[in-house]
Design an enzyme around this catalytic site. Sequence first.
Site, PDB file in Angstrom:
ATOM      1  N   GLY A 156       3.067   2.095  10.850  1.00  0.00           N
ATOM      2  CA  GLY A 156       4.064   3.152  10.721  1.00  0.00           C
ATOM      3  C   GLY A 156       4.815   3.460  12.005  1.00  0.00           C
ATOM      4  O   GLY A 156       5.494   4.478  12.096  1.00  0.00           O
ATOM      5  N   ASN A 169       0.869  -1.185   0.000  1.00  0.00           N
ATOM      6  CA  ASN A 169       0.000   0.000   0.000  1.00  0.00           C
ATOM      7  C   ASN A 169       0.901   1.230   0.000  1.00  0.00           C
ATOM      8  O   ASN A 169       1.529   1.542   1.005  1.00  0.00           O
ATOM      9  CB  ASN A 169      -0.881  -0.047   1.256  1.00  0.00           C
ATOM     10  CG  ASN A 169      -1.718   1.203   1.429  1.00  0.00           C
ATOM     11  OD1 ASN A 169      -1.779   2.058   0.534  1.00  0.00           O
ATOM     12  ND2 ASN A 169      -2.387   1.307   2.578  1.00  0.00           N
ATOM     13  N   TRP A 170       0.944   1.903  -1.142  1.00  0.00           N
ATOM     14  CA  TRP A 170       1.832   3.059  -1.253  1.00  0.00           C
ATOM     15  C   TRP A 170       1.278   4.296  -0.556  1.00  0.00           C
ATOM     16  O   TRP A 170       1.977   5.310  -0.444  1.00  0.00           O
ATOM     17  CB  TRP A 170       2.108   3.360  -2.742  1.00  0.00           C
ATOM     18  CG  TRP A 170       3.165   2.474  -3.345  1.00  0.00           C
ATOM     19  CD1 TRP A 170       3.676   1.324  -2.803  1.00  0.00           C
ATOM     20  CD2 TRP A 170       3.848   2.660  -4.594  1.00  0.00           C
ATOM     21  NE1 TRP A 170       4.628   0.792  -3.642  1.00  0.00           N
ATOM     22  CE2 TRP A 170       4.761   1.594  -4.750  1.00  0.00           C
ATOM     23  CE3 TRP A 170       3.776   3.622  -5.596  1.00  0.00           C
ATOM     24  CZ2 TRP A 170       5.595   1.473  -5.862  1.00  0.00           C
ATOM     25  CZ3 TRP A 170       4.606   3.491  -6.714  1.00  0.00           C
ATOM     26  CH2 TRP A 170       5.498   2.432  -6.837  1.00  0.00           C
ATOM     27  N   LYS A 171       0.001   4.230  -0.124  1.00  0.00           N
ATOM     28  CA  LYS A 171      -0.633   5.390   0.530  1.00  0.00           C
ATOM     29  C   LYS A 171      -0.443   6.641  -0.343  1.00  0.00           C
ATOM     30  O   LYS A 171      -0.472   6.522  -1.565  1.00  0.00           O
ATOM     31  CB  LYS A 171      -0.088   5.563   1.956  1.00  0.00           C
ATOM     32  CG  LYS A 171      -0.207   4.251   2.753  1.00  0.00           C
ATOM     33  CD  LYS A 171       0.020   4.405   4.225  1.00  0.00           C
ATOM     34  CE  LYS A 171      -0.140   3.045   4.915  1.00  0.00           C
ATOM     35  NZ  LYS A 171      -0.001   3.121   6.358  1.00  0.00           N
ATOM     36  N   HIS A 205      -9.421   0.985   5.197  1.00  0.00           N
ATOM     37  CA  HIS A 205      -8.140   1.168   5.883  1.00  0.00           C
ATOM     38  C   HIS A 205      -8.344   2.083   7.091  1.00  0.00           C
ATOM     39  O   HIS A 205      -9.153   3.008   7.045  1.00  0.00           O
ATOM     40  CB  HIS A 205      -7.112   1.780   4.917  1.00  0.00           C
ATOM     41  CG  HIS A 205      -5.717   1.742   5.453  1.00  0.00           C
ATOM     42  ND1 HIS A 205      -5.261   2.648   6.393  1.00  0.00           N
ATOM     43  CD2 HIS A 205      -4.690   0.884   5.218  1.00  0.00           C
ATOM     44  CE1 HIS A 205      -4.008   2.339   6.693  1.00  0.00           C
ATOM     45  NE2 HIS A 205      -3.640   1.288   6.007  1.00  0.00           N
ATOM     46  N   GLU A 231      -6.726   4.460   8.161  1.00  0.00           N
ATOM     47  CA  GLU A 231      -6.519   5.889   7.865  1.00  0.00           C
ATOM     48  C   GLU A 231      -7.769   6.492   7.240  1.00  0.00           C
ATOM     49  O   GLU A 231      -8.043   7.685   7.411  1.00  0.00           O
ATOM     50  CB  GLU A 231      -5.266   6.066   6.978  1.00  0.00           C
ATOM     51  CG  GLU A 231      -4.004   5.862   7.808  1.00  0.00           C
ATOM     52  CD  GLU A 231      -2.807   5.317   7.056  1.00  0.00           C
ATOM     53  OE1 GLU A 231      -2.773   5.386   5.819  1.00  0.00           O
ATOM     54  OE2 GLU A 231      -1.884   4.807   7.728  1.00  0.00           O
ATOM     55  N   GLU A 233      -4.846  -5.013  10.654  1.00  0.00           N
ATOM     56  CA  GLU A 233      -3.831  -3.984  10.852  1.00  0.00           C
ATOM     57  C   GLU A 233      -4.104  -3.248  12.165  1.00  0.00           C
ATOM     58  O   GLU A 233      -4.933  -2.335  12.206  1.00  0.00           O
ATOM     59  CB  GLU A 233      -3.865  -2.975   9.702  1.00  0.00           C
ATOM     60  CG  GLU A 233      -3.633  -3.580   8.340  1.00  0.00           C
ATOM     61  CD  GLU A 233      -3.111  -2.552   7.335  1.00  0.00           C
ATOM     62  OE1 GLU A 233      -2.008  -2.752   6.840  1.00  0.00           O
ATOM     63  OE2 GLU A 233      -3.794  -1.550   7.088  1.00  0.00           O
ATOM     64  N   GLY A 243       3.022  -1.194   4.168  1.00  0.00           N
ATOM     65  CA  GLY A 243       3.028   0.229   3.833  1.00  0.00           C
ATOM     66  C   GLY A 243       4.417   0.682   3.420  1.00  0.00           C
ATOM     67  O   GLY A 243       4.873   0.433   2.308  1.00  0.00           O
ATOM     68  N   GLY A 244       5.107   1.347   4.348  1.00  0.00           N
ATOM     69  CA  GLY A 244       6.404   1.963   4.065  1.00  0.00           C
ATOM     70  C   GLY A 244       7.396   1.064   3.338  1.00  0.00           C
ATOM     71  O   GLY A 244       8.077   1.508   2.400  1.00  0.00           O
ATOM     72  N   SER A 291       3.876  -2.290  10.213  1.00  0.00           N
ATOM     73  CA  SER A 291       5.319  -2.386  10.437  1.00  0.00           C
ATOM     74  C   SER A 291       5.916  -3.714   9.992  1.00  0.00           C
ATOM     75  O   SER A 291       6.836  -4.228  10.638  1.00  0.00           O
ATOM     76  CB  SER A 291       5.656  -2.088  11.902  1.00  0.00           C
ATOM     77  OG  SER A 291       5.288  -0.749  12.222  1.00  0.00           O
TER      78      SER A 291
HETATM   79  P1  13P Z   1       3.375   0.270   7.560  1.00  0.00           P
HETATM   80  O1  13P Z   1       3.828  -1.007   6.908  1.00  0.00           O
HETATM   81  O2  13P Z   1       4.080   1.483   7.016  1.00  0.00           O
HETATM   82  O3  13P Z   1       3.338   0.173   9.038  1.00  0.00           O
HETATM   83  O4  13P Z   1       1.837   0.474   7.081  1.00  0.00           O
HETATM   84  C1  13P Z   1       0.935  -0.565   7.234  1.00  0.00           C
HETATM   85  C2  13P Z   1      -0.307  -0.207   6.503  1.00  0.00           C
HETATM   86  O5  13P Z   1      -1.070   0.649   6.932  1.00  0.00           O
HETATM   87  C3  13P Z   1      -0.569  -0.892   5.230  1.00  0.00           C
HETATM   88  O6  13P Z   1      -1.867  -0.662   4.786  1.00  0.00           O
END
Ligand code: 13P
Length: 250
Positions: A174, A12-14, A98, A100, A168, A234-235, A213
């Site tokens: 993050g 997920n590149w957000k 998600h 977020e 999640e 994510g990251g 993470s």
């Molecule tokens: P991180 O891997 O950056 O913690 O993000 C997880 C996430 O929200 C994937 O959707």
Amino acid sequence: MPKSVRPLIAGNWKMNGLGASLAEALTLAEALTEIPANARVALCPPFTLIGRMATALKGSTVEIGAQDVHPQASGAYTGDIAAAMLADAGATLVIVGHSERRTMHGETDADVAKKVEAALASGLEPIVCVGETLEERKSGKAEAIVCGQIEGSLPKVLEGRAFSVAYEPVWAIGTGLTPSNEEIVAMHAAIRAAIVDRVGETGRKAAILYGGSVKPANAMEILALPEVGGALVGGASLKAADFLPIVRAI
Ligand code: 13P
């Protein structure tokens, strides 16, 4: 994970990525001529990159997903995006609910369920996200909260359809923090039961991804846990050099 489950590792590149970032997607796709363990790999870039990424990765093993979808098929919804548009641009998957989106855009379980229906109507495979806050975990309510999210966010029309669920924990996203292995195992087992309760036997085929993470250093350990059917990253999905070892850890 159960034999009925085909694992999925999704990035997920957000709100990250410009045209130049397509080079990372290409590097990933070129390295993944074969994916281990019969797994699937997907990247979910921002809307602006879906079409270009689909063109760049055509014929590769890497699938493309979106990060959100509007529940309506079309209309006066300025700034929103419909499932048919995502499919038209080349997406085959879509992340819904998600944390977020739930926290920053006030999405409720009912909203998420409508988005899942919209995704299915356009042939997109949903990845439905659930997860508790730190306060909810500390007060011993994590499983009840997450199972409630499953119940409210999975519409009955999922019966017979392909989908996955991503667990999640909000506090693990993050932050570099992850739940203990025991906590992940217990939650994934509870999620499996809740999914089957909601959509019947179809629910046994759904991959339950862990997200929060996930890094090259912890991927192998997490992905080996029972009922962990992949990861939502994510990251560490932004760079092929980080995402590849995670994919290869399956
Ligand atoms: P991180 O891997 O950056 O913690 O993000 C997880 C996430 O929200 C994937 O959707």
